[in-house]
Enzyme design. Structure first.
Site, short mmCIF file in Angstrom:
data_model
loop_
_atom_site.label_atom_id
_atom_site.label_comp_id
_atom_site.label_asym_id
_atom_site.label_seq_id
_atom_site.Cartn_x
_atom_site.Cartn_y
_atom_site.Cartn_z
N ASP A 31 0.85 -1.20 0.00
CA ASP A 31 0.00 0.00 0.00
C ASP A 31 0.89 1.25 0.00
O ASP A 31 1.68 1.45 0.90
CB ASP A 31 -0.90 0.00 1.24
CG ASP A 31 -1.74 1.27 1.32
OD1 ASP A 31 -2.60 1.46 0.45
OD2 ASP A 31 -1.50 2.09 2.23
N GLU A 115 -1.53 -1.44 -5.86
CA GLU A 115 -2.65 -0.74 -6.47
C GLU A 115 -2.30 -0.21 -7.85
O GLU A 115 -1.18 0.22 -8.09
CB GLU A 115 -3.07 0.44 -5.59
CG GLU A 115 -3.80 0.02 -4.35
CD GLU A 115 -4.00 1.20 -3.43
OE1 GLU A 115 -5.15 1.53 -3.15
OE2 GLU A 115 -3.00 1.79 -2.99
N CYS A 167 -12.84 -3.81 5.51
CA CYS A 167 -12.17 -4.51 6.60
C CYS A 167 -11.48 -5.74 6.02
O CYS A 167 -12.10 -6.56 5.35
CB CYS A 167 -13.18 -4.92 7.66
SG CYS A 167 -12.45 -5.93 8.97
N CYS A 170 -13.16 -9.09 7.89
CA CYS A 170 -14.50 -9.61 7.59
C CYS A 170 -15.01 -9.16 6.22
O CYS A 170 -16.04 -9.64 5.76
CB CYS A 170 -15.49 -9.22 8.68
SG CYS A 170 -15.87 -7.46 8.69
N CYS A 185 -12.96 -1.98 13.05
CA CYS A 185 -14.16 -2.57 12.47
C CYS A 185 -15.23 -2.75 13.53
O CYS A 185 -14.99 -3.40 14.55
CB CYS A 185 -13.82 -3.91 11.81
SG CYS A 185 -15.24 -4.63 10.99
N CYS A 188 -16.65 -6.75 13.15
CA CYS A 188 -15.94 -7.91 13.72
C CYS A 188 -14.91 -7.47 14.77
O CYS A 188 -14.14 -8.29 15.25
CB CYS A 188 -15.25 -8.71 12.61
SG CYS A 188 -13.82 -7.88 11.88
N ASP A 195 -2.99 1.67 6.96
CA ASP A 195 -2.25 1.25 5.76
C ASP A 195 -2.02 -0.27 5.73
O ASP A 195 -2.02 -0.90 4.68
CB ASP A 195 -0.91 1.98 5.68
CG ASP A 195 -1.09 3.48 5.59
OD1 ASP A 195 -2.17 3.91 5.12
OD2 ASP A 195 -0.17 4.22 5.99
ZN LIG Z 1 -14.40 -6.50 10.16
#
Ligand SMILES: [Zn+2]
Length: 251
Positions: A31, A115, A167, A170, A185, A188, A195
């Site tokens: 990233d 990316e 995330c 999850c 998150c 979860c 990053d």
């Molecule tokens: Zn999550």
């Protein structure tokens, strides 16, 4: 070829460069950031090269000096020379950094995902610091792709959308502003550096892309499979392959 500090001859070797490498069983997602050169999916960070930061200040100074000289004067010629020699030095430092880092990343992994950032978006940015790191990143990516072919390592450029918002544990969307440096998150309760979370998403996307190439090869995704290049003589005779040259990026 004329450069600021002399004349150079360039040679092209029309030889396919293929090197053997044992699989490491490792995969990596990268990233790109403003705070670091990149953060990878293992949580490791690589800093922006300090010499480029320093050079950027020196370039600004030399630019100012040039603008203060009179047109047609000896001082102007000297100042222009100094500036272009500095530019040349910076571009060599950047290349050196890109080559070494790219080679290292490619050699220690079987798949590298990053990316697919559009240069277009980057050019809009007028800030010199940003443009220098963008140039370094673009060059780094080209070398990653080059070494990917040389060492038979898969390199995947994934679409950059949502990589920081999702995330990586999850898969659900967790909206956050640019200033929020930590991913928390609420689905979860996974907590991770922003990053690092993005790099994990990038790796996941890269692995998914490669898993689909057999049935759905997308033209948008730049995918280099090392196995494409015919290695042995028997397959060469049968398939009448197109001549492929591996060209290293030139700057
Ligand atoms: Zn999550």
């Amino acid at each position: 070829m004329r450069r600021a500090d002399g004349y150079y001859a360039q040679f092209c070797l029309d030889q396919e460069r293929i090197e053997n490498r044992k699989p490491t069983g490792k995969t990596i997602g990268l990233d790109v950031g403003l705070t670091h050169f990149y953060t990878d999916s293992n949580g490791e960070t690589v800093e922006n090269p300090r010499h480029l930061r320093k050079s950027e200040k020196a370039l600004k100074r030399l630019n100012r000096r040039l603008s203060r000289t009179q047109k047609g004067s000896n001082n102007r010629t000297k100042a222009r020379n100094r500036l272009s020699r500095k530019h040349l030095k910076v571009s060599r430092q950047r290349k050196d950094f890109a080559v070494k880092l790219a080679r290292c990343v490619v050699q220690s992994n079987d798949l590298v995902a990053y990316e697919d950032l559009q240069v277009r978006n980057m050019v809009k940015n007028r800030c010199l610091a940003k443009s220098i790191s963008d140039a370094a990143w673009t060059q780094f990516r080209q070398w990653v792709e080059y070494f990917g072919k040389v060492f038979g390592v898969i390199t995947v450029a994934v679409p950059p959308h949502h990589t920081s918002q999702n995330c990586s544990s999850c898969g659900k969307v967790v909206k956050k502003s640019l200033s929020q440096r930590t991913h928390r998150c609420f689905h979860c309760s996974y907590v991770q550096d922003r990053d690092w979370n993005a790099a994990r998403n990038i790796l996941e996307l890269g692995l998914r892309t490669v898993g689909h190439t057999g049935t759905n090869a997308s033209g948008d995704i730049d995918l280099c499979l090392g196995g494409e290049i015919p290695l042995d003589k028997s397959s060469r005779g049968k398939r009448k392959p197109k001549k492929r040259f591996l060209e290293s990026p030139v700057f």
